[in-house]
Design a protein around this motif. Structure first.
Motif: not given
Ligand code: SF4
Ligand code: SF4
Length: 373
Positions: A287-288, A334, A336, A339, A350-351, A354
């Motif tokens: 995750c970036p 996060c 959003d 990726e 996932i977002p 989280l």
């Molecule tokens: S959506 Fe959120 S959790 Fe997923 S890679 Fe991007 S920053 Fe990371």
């Protein structure tokens, strides 16, 4: 107490080892804990130069008890040059009051940079100590990723490994299997506390594990695996030892009753999480924003399926605070960006998950028991 061969170290260790990170109150308490541990059949103590006064207290207790027949493991950080390593080893020997260190582990071989350190004069110095017999066996502990763990195992430099692995966190199963295949000793770090705060389990978890206590269930699950040598057990007082050690002579395969607990836990997880079950495949990383998505969602899994919210908060509160000892940032980082989404075979949102986990598990951050680098 039962005993198992600690891999190619050849040592015959008790299946529970006394971990001394929690016995830091004073030397008298540590001596009382040590005496009780010996009475229970424990023959292995694990400490670290970084655990405050632990080594010095152990040294004092060993002297007072007339140097009982015990194996000692201490740990030093994988850092510094040959001279620094030499100082670390000499100081540990002095504090512990022993000429020979039975086992020395690199403390927290957690990152690729630590792996690179293995090619330095610091590591060569440790090997020289081993050749001279001042160190018996060399190993490492790791809180790092599975690839780092496996890479360290594959170097062939180590006789044993200390790692995290419990029923509730099975990510490191391939490292356990590989270490056992290479005849390395396998020591499990903190299966009770970091494994789920299992000494005070929520009612839902108790019901699922009944008639076993969740702590005993987890120990049995680990001890039923012959590739695992020994589990660390910590105690702040001598009286705390009896309960965990109630299963210290039970190393056979899981009974049908114990297997039924495994089945109940698995089906409770499926039912509670449904289509939002994170199966811990780790495909979503990286995750970036450096969010440790699988670990956040593991804590969410445990909270929703077994009501392990207190444990979830304890571990979640460490994100962003513990560096490579517990990597990852809190989930509210996060952005959003999306990726991770196409990489998740379970097609989880996932977002959103989280955010949910963050709002449920954020709480007061806990101080760490000791401050590593
Ligand atoms: S959506 Fe959120 S959790 Fe997923 S890679 Fe991007 S920053 Fe990371
Ligand atoms: S890819 Fe999906 S299922 Fe796998 S660990 Fe990440 S979020 Fe969980």
């Amino acid at each position: 107490m039962r005993y198992r061969r600690f891999g190619r170290t050849g040592l015959n260790l008790s299946v529970f080892s006394l971990g001394t990170m929690r016995c830091l109150a004073d030397a008298t308490t540590l001596q009382a804990v040590l005496e009780r541990a010996i009475a229970h059949g424990i023959n292995h103590i694990e400490t670290a130069a970084a655990y405050g006064a632990s080594e010095a207290y152990i040294g004092r207790a060993l002297r007072a008890l007339g140097y009982p027949n015990l194996w000692l493991t201490t740990k030093i950080l994988p850092a510094g040059d040959a001279r620094h390593v030499q100082q670390q080893i000499e100081q540990s020997r002095q504090r512990l009051g022993v000429d020979r260190l039975d086992c020395v582990a690199l403390h927290g071989l957690n990152t690729p940079e630590h792996l690179a350190w293995l090619n330095t004069a610091g590591m060569a110095t440790l090997q020289q100590y081993q050749q001279q017999g001042i160190i018996g066996a060399l190993g490492f502990s790791s809180h790092g990723s599975l690839p780092v763990l496996l890479a360290a195992i594959e170097t062939g430099l180590f006789d044993f490994v200390n790692l995290h692995y419990t029923y509730f966190q099975q990510r490191n199963a391939p490292a356990v299997a590989r270490a056992a295949a290479l005849d390395m000793g396998v020591f499990i770090i903190s299966p009770a506390d970091k494994g789920g705060q299992l000494y005070r389990p929520p009612r839902d978890l108790q019901d699922l594990c009944a008639p076993l206590h969740p702590l005993h269930w987890n120990y049995r699950w680990l001890l039923s695996q012959p590739g695992i040598t020994t589990l660390s057990v910590g105690a702040a007082t001598a009286d705390e030892l009896a309960f965990p050690l109630a299963v210290a002579d039970q190393v056979e395969p899981l009974s049908p009753e114990e297997q039924a607990v495994a089945d109940r836990l698995a089906s409770a997880m499926e039912q509670a999480l449904g289509a939002e079950y994170c199966r811990q495949c780790y495909e979503c990383l990286p995750c970036p924003e450096d969010i440790h998505i699988p670990e956040v969602l593991r804590l969410r899994n445990l909270t929703l399926a077994y009501n392990m919210e207190e444990f979830g908060k304890y571990r979640y509160g460490m994100f962003g605070r513990a560096g490579h000892w517990f990597p990852g940032q809190p989930a509210d980082r996060c952005t959003d960006c999306g990726e991770c989404l196409p990489r998740c075979p379970s097609r989880l949102e996932i977002p959103r998950l989280l955010r949910q986990a963050h709002s449920q598990l954020q709480g007061q951050s806990r101080p760490r028991l000791w401050q590593g680098i």
